[in-house]
Design a protein around this motif. Structure first.
Motif, PDB file in Angstrom:
ATOM      1  N   ALA A  46       0.874  -1.068   0.086  1.00 41.59           N
ATOM      2  CA  ALA A  46       0.192  -0.006   0.013  1.00 41.59           C
ATOM      3  C   ALA A  46       1.005   1.184  -0.238  1.00 41.59           C
ATOM      4  N   ALA A  47       1.881   1.207   0.831  1.00 40.28           N
ATOM      5  CA  ALA A  47       3.008   2.511   0.761  1.00 40.28           C
ATOM      6  C   ALA A  47       3.618   2.405  -0.365  1.00 40.28           C
ATOM      7  N   GLY A  48       4.098   1.349  -1.202  1.00 41.58           N
ATOM      8  CA  GLY A  48       4.604   1.558  -2.468  1.00 41.58           C
ATOM      9  C   GLY A  48       3.521   2.245  -3.576  1.00 41.58           C
ATOM     10  N   GLY A  52       3.753   5.714  -5.585  1.00 41.39           N
ATOM     11  CA  GLY A  52       3.479   5.689  -6.973  1.00 41.39           C
ATOM     12  C   GLY A  52       2.806   6.659  -7.358  1.00 41.39           C
ATOM     13  N   THR A  53       1.554   7.396  -6.374  1.00 43.18           N
ATOM     14  CA  THR A  53       0.567   8.247  -6.831  1.00 43.18           C
ATOM     15  C   THR A  53       1.167   9.780  -6.336  1.00 43.18           C
ATOM     16  N   GLY A  54       2.499   9.687  -5.813  1.00 44.39           N
ATOM     17  CA  GLY A  54       2.970  10.929  -5.329  1.00 44.39           C
ATOM     18  C   GLY A  54       2.680  11.274  -3.796  1.00 44.39           C
ATOM     19  N   ARG A  55       2.055  10.373  -3.004  1.00 44.11           N
ATOM     20  CA  ARG A  55       1.514  10.809  -1.691  1.00 44.11           C
ATOM     21  C   ARG A  55       2.810  10.579  -0.500  1.00 44.11           C
ATOM     22  N   LEU A 165       5.711   1.046  -9.298  1.00 45.00           N
ATOM     23  CA  LEU A 165       5.398   1.144 -10.562  1.00 45.00           C
ATOM     24  C   LEU A 165       3.552   1.021 -10.929  1.00 45.00           C
ATOM     25  N   ALA A 166       3.150   0.467 -10.154  1.00 45.06           N
ATOM     26  CA  ALA A 166       1.872   0.316 -10.236  1.00 45.06           C
ATOM     27  C   ALA A 166       0.975   1.634 -10.093  1.00 45.06           C
TER      28      ALA A 166
END
Length: 207
Positions: A46-48, A52-55, A165-166
């Protein structure tokens, strides 16, 4: 444009990550790695995705998870080394490490030595008991530390990278997984059934 919400089993960790961020990653991975049942691998994924979404910052996520994983396993090693087998048999049931499960894991661990410390990171059950078993079997701490750090680096690197990457595509990826999950489950069931049938036939042939 706001990032998409986390889908499926990752969704229940979104409030935890949103509120505590890096602290949540470190704490959950740490407690899982000395035997307490916790969603360490799930929160890492979840952290990855969050990164990946910039958060979140992906490098910070990886470093914190690696440090927490190594520290947690070393605490487990200390518990196993100091408390011994008697301690595990008395208290292990509270973290689903029954004497039977512990003895099976210990025998497997003893046969394969250091390499299982590395591989155990990717195996549910062994990941949580890894350090404790190493301590009870008397593995030298420096040897344990080296193999454990290698396993933690690989585990964190693989899952953080794939999740990162997702990123923004996680919802679409999850939808595709759900679309084909029935076929995957059927295929797995067929493979398992074939192994069972082959085992039964072989046992009858030996008799």
């Amino acid at each position: 444009m706001s990032p998409p919400p986390l889908p499926g089993p990752l969704a229940h960790l979104e409030p935890l990550l949103g509120h505590y961020g890096y602290w949540a990653v470190g704490a959950v991975v740490f407690v899982e790695d000395f035997g307490i049942p916790a969603p360490g691998e799930t929160i890492l994924l979840a952290a990855g995705v969050y990164a990946g979404t910039g958060r979140l910052n992906v490098v910070a996520v990886a470093l914190i998870a690696f440090t927490a994983a190594v520290a947690g396993d070393n605490l487990g090693y200390l518990i196993g080394r100091v408390g011994g087998r008697a301690f595990v048999h008395r208290w292990g049931k509270y973290v689903f490490l029954t004497p039977k499960r512990f003895e099976a894991a210990e025998a497997f661990f003893t046969r394969h030595g250091g390499k299982i410390v590395t591989v155990a990171r990717f195996v549910e059950g062994l990941r949580q008991a890894n350090g404790v078993i190493a301590g009870t079997t008397g593995m030298h701490w420096r040897r344990f530390l080296a193999f454990n750090a290698l396993g933690a680096a690989l585990w964190v690197g693989v899952w953080t990278t794939l999740a990162y990457l997702a990123g923004n595509h996680i919802t679409a990826i999850y939808d595709e997984i759900r679309r084909y999950q029935l076929y995957v489950l059927i295929a797995v069931a067929v493979v398992l059934a074939s192994f069972v049938v082959r085992h039964v036939v072989r046992r009858r042939g030996e008799r």
